[in-house]
Design an enzyme around this catalytic site. Structure first.
Site, PDB file in Angstrom:
ATOM      1  N   GLU A 150       0.796  -1.228   0.000  1.00  0.00           N
ATOM      2  CA  GLU A 150       0.000   0.000   0.000  1.00  0.00           C
ATOM      3  C   GLU A 150       0.827   1.276   0.000  1.00  0.00           C
ATOM      4  O   GLU A 150       0.430   2.273  -0.601  1.00  0.00           O
ATOM      5  CB  GLU A 150      -0.973  -0.004   1.192  1.00  0.00           C
ATOM      6  CG  GLU A 150      -2.205  -0.875   0.984  1.00  0.00           C
ATOM      7  CD  GLU A 150      -1.952  -2.354   1.192  1.00  0.00           C
ATOM      8  OE1 GLU A 150      -0.844  -2.725   1.643  1.00  0.00           O
ATOM      9  OE2 GLU A 150      -2.854  -3.163   0.904  1.00  0.00           O
TER      10      GLU A 150
ATOM     11  N   HIS B 138     -10.666  -5.855   9.645  1.00  0.00           N
ATOM     12  CA  HIS B 138     -11.148  -5.558   8.294  1.00  0.00           C
ATOM     13  C   HIS B 138     -12.493  -4.834   8.268  1.00  0.00           C
ATOM     14  O   HIS B 138     -13.148  -4.811   7.233  1.00  0.00           O
ATOM     15  CB  HIS B 138     -11.292  -6.862   7.491  1.00  0.00           C
ATOM     16  CG  HIS B 138     -10.021  -7.321   6.861  1.00  0.00           C
ATOM     17  ND1 HIS B 138      -8.880  -7.579   7.584  1.00  0.00           N
ATOM     18  CD2 HIS B 138      -9.702  -7.581   5.566  1.00  0.00           C
ATOM     19  CE1 HIS B 138      -7.928  -7.986   6.753  1.00  0.00           C
ATOM     20  NE2 HIS B 138      -8.398  -7.991   5.530  1.00  0.00           N
TER      21      HIS B 138
END
Lengths: 323, 327
Positions: free
Chosen positions: A60, A129
């Site tokens: 990322e 998540h």
């Protein structure tokens, strides 16, 4: 107007912007060959090709960092983070690089970067998540943060974000891609930093955005049945934050509830209610209430998870407390 | 490229100018006129001067926080460097950046980045932008040995190979990441070998104190990237000088120091080379030094007498659209 869902609205915005401007391209995990983990970019790879629809490693910081670099040298990247939970490993680039470069070098650099990501809970993905950490990102001056709650705003805000010369974090809700709504046909943008009254009312102001907006609109419908008229103000952008319509509504109703999916502590509700107290204290007829997620990491078990997430009933209960 | 006498004198001028600016900066820092951190480039002048001397205008340059030397090499006037250090409106970043954040986009110099390793993925993105737009340039990304131990390094370097980006990675190995020696922080002692793990060709220049060797190594590395073979990794070994007599402006004239200086100081090494090779005379070089002295004196005066940024410009440059700067 046409009725389409959130996924289609976002996909259309990307598609149209890529058709409009060669400098716009997408990069992220599984955006290309796979078609996007939420199928938003399905068909893009075949149409636009590998140059403009770039699959990246699962890295990322590289995704956002390279997005910044490409933006600096004249492109308009849409860097996608599969979920906002992965934004933490790119935190430096999101909050400490992209929003700093224009100001830190005295206006020499521009970072026309969009970071597209999806957050939110309710899909049994467990604690790592399922988060809604929007407020963290909205804390940083220099970054723009938007989070639409309707398909029309999803499309218009994404187009505005792509055309904006500053970095914009565009937050979707992973459980809202099927939500339908009327979307204007043809090219249009929704300005960043402009709140909107999504439903007019006179008894109470409900302030919200994204998934919270959905809850608030449903709550307002049910309240109407009971004869309670709720006005729903959609922030749409968390930074810059447009308090104008919120304050205007509060001056009319004198009561407010702020609804967000994230944890209330240090959150959007905390910010909005404080600003209401600071700027319209004399208009308050009752303490402002916050509705948000229970202050606990979200569990996997469906019932436990739902018990922690804000529900329509919570919004209704909060409204009744301030009336 | 065959170098002419004037080219040599220009490189020598840049190296001496960096040294003088840094020495004056140290003094101004001691006087409390410079705030924040101040990372001096003293001792490493040959690296940046040699490297930047072989770049073309279309080659982008980005570096870490030890950025004053690079700033001078790309052609930012000393007065704008010093004004930035003093936080003045006339500084290259308008007093918003300070020591660690100097850039001049008009010279294709993109800063000046202070989070260790964070500019490596950004450099990869700049090279991606050039690749995407069909530009010819190479992105030259400089960083220290310490940056090769952080995740950003690995993500950025990996991406550069995956996408075959035109990046020249240049590790300035000054042998310490702050106070921690390379062998105490890096699993691999020879840093350039880390590139091996990403299939990127690499080499190491052990003598980064000799500008001629730096030029040669840099030119070869740049040529490799320009030829379309993708990224290249060059490690240049150098070292930071401590604040001892090497920083003394008088040393050019102190005979007892000259021997040592000619052996270990990049400026001394170059000075001896130019004289021994009969490229320039001692008098030529002294003339350059005198001109630099005058330039730095003038630059300090400029910086000290320049205005601070007006307080009502606090919010300028937060967003490109000034209307939103209070949001």
């Amino acid at each position: 107007m046409a009725e389409i869902n959130m996924r289609q609205a976002i996909s259309d915005a990307l598609w149209e912007e890529m058709e409009r401007d060669e400098k716009v391209f997408i990069m992220g995990e599984e955006v290309g060959v796979w078609g996007g983990t939420y199928a938003v970019t399905k068909g893009f790879y075949d149409h636009f090709g590998a140059k403009r629809v770039k699959d990246t490693p699962i890295a990322e910081a590289a995704i956002v960092g390279a997005g910044i670099g490409a933006a600096l040298v004249g492109l308009r990247p849409v860097a996608e983070l599969m979920t906002i939970n992965f934004a933490f490993v790119a935190m430096d680039h999101i909050v400490n690089e992209a929003p700093k470069l224009h100001t830190m070098f005295g206006g020499q650099m521009k970072v026309p970067l969009v970071i597209r990501t999806a957050g939110g809970g309710g899909r049994q993905l467990g604690a790592t998540h399922s988060q809604t950490p929007d407020a963290i990102f909205a804390h940083f001056p220099g970054l723009k943060v938007v989070s639409p709650g309707t398909p029309a705003d999803a499309k218009g805000l994404l187009k505005a974000a792509i055309r904006d010369d500053d970095p914009v974090l565009y937050i979707e809700h992973a459980a809202m891609y099927q939500v339908k709504g009327e979307v204007p046909t043809g090219d249009f943008t929704v300005p960043i930093g402009v709140s909107k009254v999504q439903r007019e009312g006179s008894d109470v102001t409900i302030v919200s955005y994204c998934r919270g907006l959905q809850l608030s609109m449903l709550a307002a419908e049910q309240l109407a049945v009971e004869g309670i008229s709720a006005e729903v103000v959609d922030l749409r952008s968390l930074r810059p934050l447009d308090m104008g319509p919120v304050i205007e509504s509060f001056k009319k109703t004198n009561r407010a509830v702020v609804v967000e999916e994230g944890w209330p502590s240090y959150g959007v509700g905390a910010e909005v209610s404080t600003r209401l107290y600071e700027e319209a204290f004399d208009y308050a007829d009752a303490p402002i209430k916050r509705v948000g997620q229970k202050e606990v990491p979200l569990p996997y078990n469906r019932e436990l998870e739902q018990s922690a997430l804000p529900q329509v009933a919570d919004v209704i209960a909060a409204v009744k407390e301030v009336l | 490229m065959t170098l002419k006498k004037n080219d040599h004198l220009e490189f020598y001028r840049q190296m001496v100018l960096i040294r003088r600016v840094e020495e004056r900066s140290a003094e101004l820092y001691q006087q409390g006129k410079i705030g924040g951190f101040l990372h001096l480039y003293i001792g490493q002048e040959a690296v940046s001067t040699g490297l930047i001397s072989v770049r073309r205008p279309e080659d982008r340059v980005i570096t870490a926080y030890r950025d004053h030397g690079v700033a001078i090499n790309v052609g930012i006037p000393a007065k704008q460097v010093l004004a930035e250090l003093l936080g003045k409106e006339t500084g290259i970043s308008k007093g918003r950046g300070g020591s660690m954040h100097m850039a001049d986009v008009s010279k294709n110099y993109w800063g000046g980045h202070a989070i260790v390793g964070a500019h490596l993925p950004i450099a990869a993105g700049m090279a991606l932008g050039d690749q995407y737009q069909g530009n010819k340039g190479v992105t030259i990304c400089m960083f220290g040995d310490g940056a090769t131990n952080i995740g950003f390094f690995h993500e950025g370097v990996n991406l550069s190979k995956v996408w075959n980006l035109p990046v020249l990675w240049v590790c300035e190995n000054n042998q310490y990441g702050m106070g921690t020696a390379v062998e105490r922080a890096s699993a691999v002692g020879e840093i350039h070998k880390k590139a091996e793990g990403y299939g990127i060709p690499h080499s190491r220049l052990d003598d980064g104190m000799d500008i001629m060797k730096v030029r040669e190594a840099s030119a070869a590395a740049l040529e490799q990237v320009r030829s379309g073979k993708g990224p290249y990794f060059l490690e240049i070994v150098t070292y930071r000088f401590q604040g001892h007599s090497m920083g003394d402006p008088q040393r050019y004239r102190q005979k007892e120091e000259v021997t040592q200086w000619e052996k270990t100081d990049p400026i001394g090494i170059y000075n001896r080379y130019l004289v021994e090779q009969e490229i320039a005379t001692k008098a030529d070089l002294e003339k350059v030094e005198e001109a630099v002295e005058a330039e730095v004196k003038e630059a300090v005066e400029f910086a000290e007498t320049s205005p601070d940024p007006a307080l009502d410009t606090l919010f300028d440059y937060m967003y490109t659209d000034k209307e939103q700067n209070h949001g």
